[in-house]
Design an enzyme around this catalytic site. Structure first.
Site: not given
Length: 329
Positions: A179, A157, A97, A18, A133
């Site tokens: 998350f 996400t 993203e 990440d 994303k």
């Protein structure tokens, strides 16, 4: 020779970095990597990435973009350039993203996804190595549904609840990113609790619930736990399809020598699912989200945070290249 916790974990779960820190990715050599606006902005502040930034700006300028459009195009190009560099260091996929400001606009999200893939194609990258994303709003999930139907793989996400996971499954998205750490943070504040034992950690339990639901119903969408606060959280989800972990926690796992055992298995999941498979429409999804204070607050807060990170990057680029913001009537 004693195996590190990281090595043991890699035997149970696909580990994803990440990070947009190229040196960290080169060190840990994960299979996949994920990025987001905050990580891109942090990487853009590193002097070793100046050449990437300058080349992204030059490319946008050569495409005849000006003013605000020049900066926005530079950010998209820079985001893809980081992805390209990451892909040189890993064997798998990178998540890139879509601008979080588009999170409630299905058509704009689809268009931006295709723009990003077109940039990757210019650099000779096959779209099978890219996960687009997108925030797990209703509109974002519908954009992913359309993209997946065209063979474009998506990573949904900012996912905090089972209703979001159910809608993603129905849309047949490739991967979701629940998350963990942000859920824990929310509950610690809401319940005024300093710590939870790992078997009662709300973030860990949320991912376990989604994992059990998916495996019980033979859903092919991959689950990638994200946003970890400790290696205990990471190891608490050993056996999950994928786990995306920040470099500082990867370093801790590399030093840890505890015995790591699978906490999630498909066989175990079939005995722990208590939810029926349902198809949510826009109304029922929004009703579920509105009635889940944690999910609704964290979803909007996450979107706002990613928008702010992109704005910070925009400011950095304007200052670096002397581009004035346009005043819109």
């Amino acid at each position: 020779m004693t195996l590190t916790a990281l090595n043991q974990l890699k035997n149970l779960t696909t580990i994803v970095a990440d990070s947009s820190d190229l040196s960290a990715i080169e060190k840990f050599r994960p299979l996949d990597a994920t990025t987001n606006p905050s990580l891109i902005t942090a990487a853009a502040n590193q002097s070793e990435n100046l050449e990437l930034i300058e080349s992204a700006f030059a490319q946008a300028k050569n495409e005849n973009y000006e003013g605000d459009f020049l900066i926005e195009r530079t950010i998209d190009i820079l985001t893809v350039k980081f992805g390209v560099e990451i892909l040189k260091l890993i064997e798998g996929r990178v998540s890139t993203e879509v601008d979080a400001a588009l999170s409630y606009d299905t058509k704009a999200t689809i268009a931006k996804a295709k723009d990003l893939l077109a940039l990757y194609k210019k650099y000779g990258v096959n779209q099978d190595r890219i996960l687009i994303k997108i925030a797990s709003t209703w509109e974002g999930i519908q954009a992913a549904r359309a993209l997946e139907a065209e063979g474009i793989h998506c990573n949904l996400t900012l996912l905090f609840g089972l209703h979001q996971a159910q809608a993603c499954a129905d849309a047949k998205v490739t991967l979701i990113s629940p998350f963990v750490g942000r859920i824990l943070d929310w509950y610690k504040k809401a319940e005024n609790v300093d710590t939870y034992p790992i078997d009662k950690d709300p973030g860990v339990l949320s991912v376990k619930q989604i994992y059990h639901f998916y495996k019980q119903h033979n859903i092919k969408t991959e689950i990638m736990g994200a946003s970890f606060r400790s290696i205990d959280q990471v190891l608490g989800l050993a056996g999950c399809d994928l786990l995306t972990v920040a470099p500082n926690l990867l370093a801790e796992l590399e030093k840890d020598t505890r015995v790591v055992e699978a906490q999630l298995t498909a066989n175990h999941a079939h005995a722990h699912c208590e939810h029926d498979l349902v198809v949510l429409n826009k109304e029922s999804f929004k009703h579920a989200l509105e009635n889940d204070l944690m999910s609704s607050q964290l979803l909007q807060g996450g979107i706002d945070g990613f928008i702010k990170a992109r704005e910070q990057l925009s400011t950095l680029l304007r200052q670096s290249f002397g581009v004035d913001a346009e005043i819109l009537a």
